[in-house]
Scaffold this motif. Structure first.
Motif, PDB file in Angstrom:
ATOM      1  N   ALA A 111       0.822  -1.208   0.000  1.00  0.00           N
ATOM      2  CA  ALA A 111       0.000   0.000   0.000  1.00  0.00           C
ATOM      3  C   ALA A 111       0.858   1.261   0.000  1.00  0.00           C
ATOM      4  O   ALA A 111       0.393   2.333  -0.388  1.00  0.00           O
ATOM      5  CB  ALA A 111      -0.940   0.000   1.205  1.00  0.00           C
ATOM      6  N   SER A 112       2.106   1.138   0.442  1.00  0.00           N
ATOM      7  CA  SER A 112       2.997   2.299   0.475  1.00  0.00           C
ATOM      8  C   SER A 112       3.510   2.669  -0.909  1.00  0.00           C
ATOM      9  O   SER A 112       4.001   3.771  -1.120  1.00  0.00           O
ATOM     10  CB  SER A 112       4.218   2.011   1.349  1.00  0.00           C
ATOM     11  N   LEU A 113       3.440   1.731  -1.841  1.00  0.00           N
ATOM     12  CA  LEU A 113       3.989   1.978  -3.181  1.00  0.00           C
ATOM     13  C   LEU A 113       2.969   2.718  -4.045  1.00  0.00           C
ATOM     14  O   LEU A 113       1.768   2.496  -3.921  1.00  0.00           O
ATOM     15  CB  LEU A 113       4.342   0.649  -3.852  1.00  0.00           C
ATOM     16  N   PRO A 114       3.448   3.591  -4.937  1.00  0.00           N
ATOM     17  CA  PRO A 114       2.534   4.216  -5.903  1.00  0.00           C
ATOM     18  C   PRO A 114       1.910   3.137  -6.800  1.00  0.00           C
ATOM     19  O   PRO A 114       2.535   2.095  -7.037  1.00  0.00           O
ATOM     20  CB  PRO A 114       3.449   5.121  -6.728  1.00  0.00           C
ATOM     21  N   ALA A 115       0.701   3.402  -7.284  1.00  0.00           N
ATOM     22  CA  ALA A 115      -0.070   2.385  -8.015  1.00  0.00           C
ATOM     23  C   ALA A 115       0.722   1.761  -9.162  1.00  0.00           C
ATOM     24  O   ALA A 115       0.663   0.548  -9.389  1.00  0.00           O
ATOM     25  CB  ALA A 115      -1.367   2.998  -8.537  1.00  0.00           C
ATOM     26  N   ALA A 116       1.505   2.582  -9.874  1.00  0.00           N
ATOM     27  CA  ALA A 116       2.244   2.073 -11.036  1.00  0.00           C
ATOM     28  C   ALA A 116       3.281   1.024 -10.601  1.00  0.00           C
ATOM     29  O   ALA A 116       3.472   0.014 -11.289  1.00  0.00           O
ATOM     30  CB  ALA A 116       2.928   3.217 -11.760  1.00  0.00           C
ATOM     31  N   LEU A 117       3.945   1.268  -9.480  1.00  0.00           N
ATOM     32  CA  LEU A 117       4.954   0.316  -8.993  1.00  0.00           C
ATOM     33  C   LEU A 117       4.291  -0.930  -8.425  1.00  0.00           C
ATOM     34  O   LEU A 117       4.805  -2.035  -8.517  1.00  0.00           O
ATOM     35  CB  LEU A 117       5.827   0.959  -7.915  1.00  0.00           C
ATOM     36  N   ARG A 118       3.130  -0.708  -7.810  1.00  0.00           N
ATOM     37  CA  ARG A 118       2.430  -1.806  -7.150  1.00  0.00           C
ATOM     38  C   ARG A 118       2.112  -2.926  -8.138  1.00  0.00           C
ATOM     39  O   ARG A 118       2.191  -4.100  -7.806  1.00  0.00           O
ATOM     40  CB  ARG A 118       1.135  -1.248  -6.545  1.00  0.00           C
ATOM     41  N   LYS A 119       1.759  -2.519  -9.372  1.00  0.00           N
ATOM     42  CA  LYS A 119       1.374  -3.501 -10.390  1.00  0.00           C
ATOM     43  C   LYS A 119       2.497  -4.487 -10.681  1.00  0.00           C
ATOM     44  O   LYS A 119       2.251  -5.630 -11.044  1.00  0.00           O
ATOM     45  CB  LYS A 119       0.991  -2.763 -11.680  1.00  0.00           C
ATOM     46  N   ARG A 120       3.742  -4.025 -10.585  1.00  0.00           N
ATOM     47  CA  ARG A 120       4.869  -4.888 -10.917  1.00  0.00           C
ATOM     48  C   ARG A 120       5.602  -5.388  -9.678  1.00  0.00           C
ATOM     49  O   ARG A 120       6.724  -5.850  -9.764  1.00  0.00           O
ATOM     50  CB  ARG A 120       5.867  -4.140 -11.820  1.00  0.00           C
ATOM     51  N   THR A 121       5.016  -5.236  -8.494  1.00  0.00           N
ATOM     52  CA  THR A 121       5.684  -5.674  -7.273  1.00  0.00           C
ATOM     53  C   THR A 121       4.910  -6.815  -6.631  1.00  0.00           C
ATOM     54  O   THR A 121       3.727  -6.657  -6.332  1.00  0.00           O
ATOM     55  CB  THR A 121       5.820  -4.498  -6.280  1.00  0.00           C
ATOM     56  N   ARG A 122       5.584  -7.958  -6.446  1.00  0.00           N
ATOM     57  CA  ARG A 122       4.881  -9.148  -5.975  1.00  0.00           C
ATOM     58  C   ARG A 122       5.460  -9.646  -4.654  1.00  0.00           C
ATOM     59  O   ARG A 122       6.665  -9.813  -4.521  1.00  0.00           O
ATOM     60  CB  ARG A 122       4.999 -10.246  -7.041  1.00  0.00           C
ATOM     61  N   PRO A 123       4.593  -9.878  -3.674  1.00  0.00           N
ATOM     62  CA  PRO A 123       5.084 -10.397  -2.399  1.00  0.00           C
ATOM     63  C   PRO A 123       5.482 -11.860  -2.498  1.00  0.00           C
ATOM     64  O   PRO A 123       4.838 -12.642  -3.197  1.00  0.00           O
ATOM     65  CB  PRO A 123       3.878 -10.228  -1.473  1.00  0.00           C
ATOM     66  N   VAL A 124       6.556 -12.208  -1.799  1.00  0.00           N
ATOM     67  CA  VAL A 124       6.965 -13.609  -1.706  1.00  0.00           C
ATOM     68  C   VAL A 124       6.326 -14.190  -0.456  1.00  0.00           C
ATOM     69  O   VAL A 124       6.474 -13.638   0.632  1.00  0.00           O
ATOM     70  CB  VAL A 124       8.497 -13.717  -1.630  1.00  0.00           C
ATOM     71  N   ALA A 125       5.588 -15.282  -0.618  1.00  0.00           N
ATOM     72  CA  ALA A 125       4.841 -15.819   0.520  1.00  0.00           C
ATOM     73  C   ALA A 125       5.015 -17.332   0.616  1.00  0.00           C
ATOM     74  O   ALA A 125       5.272 -18.001  -0.379  1.00  0.00           O
ATOM     75  CB  ALA A 125       3.364 -15.468   0.369  1.00  0.00           C
ATOM     76  N   GLY A 126       4.854 -17.846   1.816  1.00  0.00           N
ATOM     77  CA  GLY A 126       5.004 -19.278   2.063  1.00  0.00           C
ATOM     78  C   GLY A 126       3.811 -20.046   1.510  1.00  0.00           C
ATOM     79  O   GLY A 126       2.667 -19.775   1.868  1.00  0.00           O
ATOM     80  N   ALA A 127       4.081 -21.018   0.643  1.00  0.00           N
ATOM     81  CA  ALA A 127       3.004 -21.791   0.028  1.00  0.00           C
ATOM     82  C   ALA A 127       2.212 -22.561   1.080  1.00  0.00           C
ATOM     83  O   ALA A 127       1.000 -22.705   0.984  1.00  0.00           O
ATOM     84  CB  ALA A 127       3.578 -22.745  -1.014  1.00  0.00           C
ATOM     85  N   ASP A 128       2.918 -23.019   2.125  1.00  0.00           N
ATOM     86  CA  ASP A 128       2.249 -23.834   3.152  1.00  0.00           C
ATOM     87  C   ASP A 128       1.068 -23.102   3.781  1.00  0.00           C
ATOM     88  O   ASP A 128       0.024 -23.674   4.055  1.00  0.00           O
ATOM     89  CB  ASP A 128       3.265 -24.241   4.229  1.00  0.00           C
ATOM     90  N   TYR A 129       1.205 -21.762   3.994  1.00  0.00           N
ATOM     91  CA  TYR A 129       0.133 -20.997   4.606  1.00  0.00           C
ATOM     92  C   TYR A 129      -0.892 -20.554   3.569  1.00  0.00           C
ATOM     93  O   TYR A 129      -2.100 -20.678   3.780  1.00  0.00           O
ATOM     94  CB  TYR A 129       0.708 -19.773   5.313  1.00  0.00           C
TER      95      TYR A 129
END
Lengths: 311, 209
Positions: free
Chosen positions: B51-69
């Motif tokens: 949410a801190s990123l501007p909308a344009a950057l947000r589109k190309r920014t992906r969180p890395v998350a644990g598949a198990d959860y």
């Protein structure tokens, strides 16, 4: 709005207009480059316009809107306070109670005009409830410290501030239907005292009054600001149930309380290593930076009026 | 459509509850490929950073998350897959022969930026600021030297949503972005990770828990 309210707001508007002109001239004389003191002054004046507009709008809508406005003010103040004083995860139940039970309940009690309860709800019932909730978590680390943080937050941000709209519940003979003016009197006098202390301090300030707690407060600012604001309070007697000398004395009392409120809140900020409580009001800092003096003045003002003017 | 709507409501909600303040201290929000690495105390961490990123950057920014959860249940799968376009990684190393960094490297090759929590799991200890870093970030830095590594300190979210609690507390949160980090030519894994930890801790406010 009645004639007196309009007159009062017209007066505040002219003051702000004057301040804006002074700010503009000062900025113009120092040139284009940034000047921290003058830029901050102009940011403060701009924020004042907005704050007066919000309060004016609430006054226009009536008593319920004013109670809701201060509910919001208390919420933001409590949020700033709790954010700044660290608690542990085991304080969660106490904090949930603070935000979702105590805060709405205090304002509800004021809205339904239950004096016997709203005047003791936080200092008695909540005071005892909070340590009970904190102990349920089974965490004894810094117990007293943690519990008092939440208690202090609620006392200042909720209990003390709620005494501003609580003025609406006072039945003063001959003052029926004019309660909003009493709120305006308290807020205007105390805030004017803050402003005049700031102005006198900037113009004549030499000797620091509490260098360890608040380096910007000076003896000259204190004396000049309190004296001028108390005179202003006396000259506003026509919007109160007081006569002129009573109005002056009451103004002196709330101005002194306001000053010490600012001092106490500065001590807390210093201890936490910050300059401001928050960032929501540009130029002023947070909600609590603007309201530290009102916190201390409101409950005493309420009880003084209740003791001497309510039969 | 639904995913965009959910994304905007999640951002609006996160901002309203936390009064989110984003401080770009060591860098500016630019459309450069980056790995934002942050401290991890709550499931809401990547939401707040995102949410801190501007909308344009947000589109190309992906969180890395644990598949198990995140693969448990339809809702979680929808949120991580459709709303946040998360990169799911296998934290349990169930298949011992494959490289757990593979999905992240793929995303970086495609030009996406990543949000990474090098502690690997949520830090639930009130007394410890940061858990030791896993080495993944070092290998990513070596493999993709052109990607900027931006330290991000997320402050106070642990108090907003303590573990296992449902109702968030409306406390103020700050997200601070520090100066980008570059892996040096012959830097050892330990030295690099120590530097990364230090860069992150520098953004943390000094206070006792």
């Amino acid at each position: 709005m009645d004639r007196h309210t309009l007159l009062l707001f017209a007066g505040i508007g002219s003051l702000l207009l004057l301040a804006s002109i002074v700010g503009f001239v000062l900025k113009w004389r120092t040139g284009v480059g940034p000047n921290p003191v003058i830029d901050n002054l102009n940011a403060r004046i701009k924020a004042w316009w907005l704050m007066v507009a919000v309060i004016g709008f609430a006054f226009l809508l009536g008593q319920t809107a004013v109670i809701l406005l201060f509910y919001g003010v208390s919420f933001y103040a409590l949020r700033e306070f709790i954010t700044l004083v660290p608690t542990r995860s085991s304080d969660y139940p106490a904090l949930v109670a603070a935000f979702y039970f105590v805060l709405p309940m205090q304002y509800l009690l004021i809205a339904i005009d239950w004096y016997g309860m709203f005047s003791i709800f936080v200092p008695v019932y909540v005071f005892l409830l909070l340590p009970i909730l904190a102990s349920l978590g089974g965490d004894s680390a810094r117990f007293l410290e943690r519990t008092s943080k939440v208690q202090w937050g609620l006392m200042l941000a909720v209990f003390c501030i709620s005494f501003v709209p609580a003025l609406l519940t006072l039945d003063i003979p001959g003052f029926e239907g004019r309660h909003l003016l009493l709120i305006a009197y308290l807020v205007v006098v105390v805030q004017l005292s803050d402003v005049l202390q700031y102005v006198c301090g900037k113009l004549f300030g030499k000797r620091k009054i509490a260098p360890n707690l608040s380096p910007s407060k000076t003896v000259e600012g204190f004396v000049g600001g309190i004296a001028l604001a108390s005179l202003a309070g006396a000259s506003l007697w026509w919007i109160t149930p007081f006569n002129p000398w009573q109005a002056g004395l009451v103004a002196l009392l709330i101005n002194l309380l306001g000053f010490f409120g600012g001092l106490v809140m500065s001590a807390i900020k210093r201890d936490r290593g910050v300059k401001d409580w928050g960032h929501m009001i540009e130029g002023h800092g947070g909600m609590l930076d603007r309201l530290d003096s009102v916190c201390f003045a409101a409950p005493i003002f309420f009880h003084v009026v209740r003791y001497w003017w309510v039969p | 459509m639904l995913a965009t709507l959910v994304a905007y409501s999640v951002i609006a909600g996160a901002r309203a509850i936390t009064g989110l303040r984003s401080l770009w201290l060591g860098t500016t929000p630019r459309s450069k490929q980056r790995i934002y690495f942050a401290n991890h105390t709550s499931h809401g961490d990547f939401v707040l950073l995102w949410a801190s990123l501007p909308a344009a950057l947000r589109k190309r920014t992906r969180p890395v998350a644990g598949a198990d959860y995140w693969t448990k249940g339809t809702l979680r799968r929808f949120v991580i897959g459709e709303v946040f376009k998360g990169v799911l990684i296998d934290r349990q190393h169930s298949a011992s022969d494959h490289n757990p960094l593979e999905p992240m490297l793929k995303a970086l090759e495609a030009g996406d930026s990543l949000i990474l929590f090098p502690e690997g799991t949520r830090n639930l200890d009130d007394e410890v600021k940061l858990l030791p870093f896993k080495s993944g970030i070092f290998h990513l830095a070596k493999a993709c030297p052109q990607v900027e590594l931006v330290p991000v300190w997320i402050d106070n979210l642990k108090r907003v949503m303590p573990k296992g609690r449902v109702l968030p507390l409306p406390l103020l949160c700050t997200v601070s972005f520090g100066a980008p980090l570059v892996a040096k030519e012959d830097e050892s894994k330990e030295a690099f990770l120590a530097r990364a930890v230090e860069a992150l801790l520098e953004l943390a406010p000094e206070e006792e828990a």
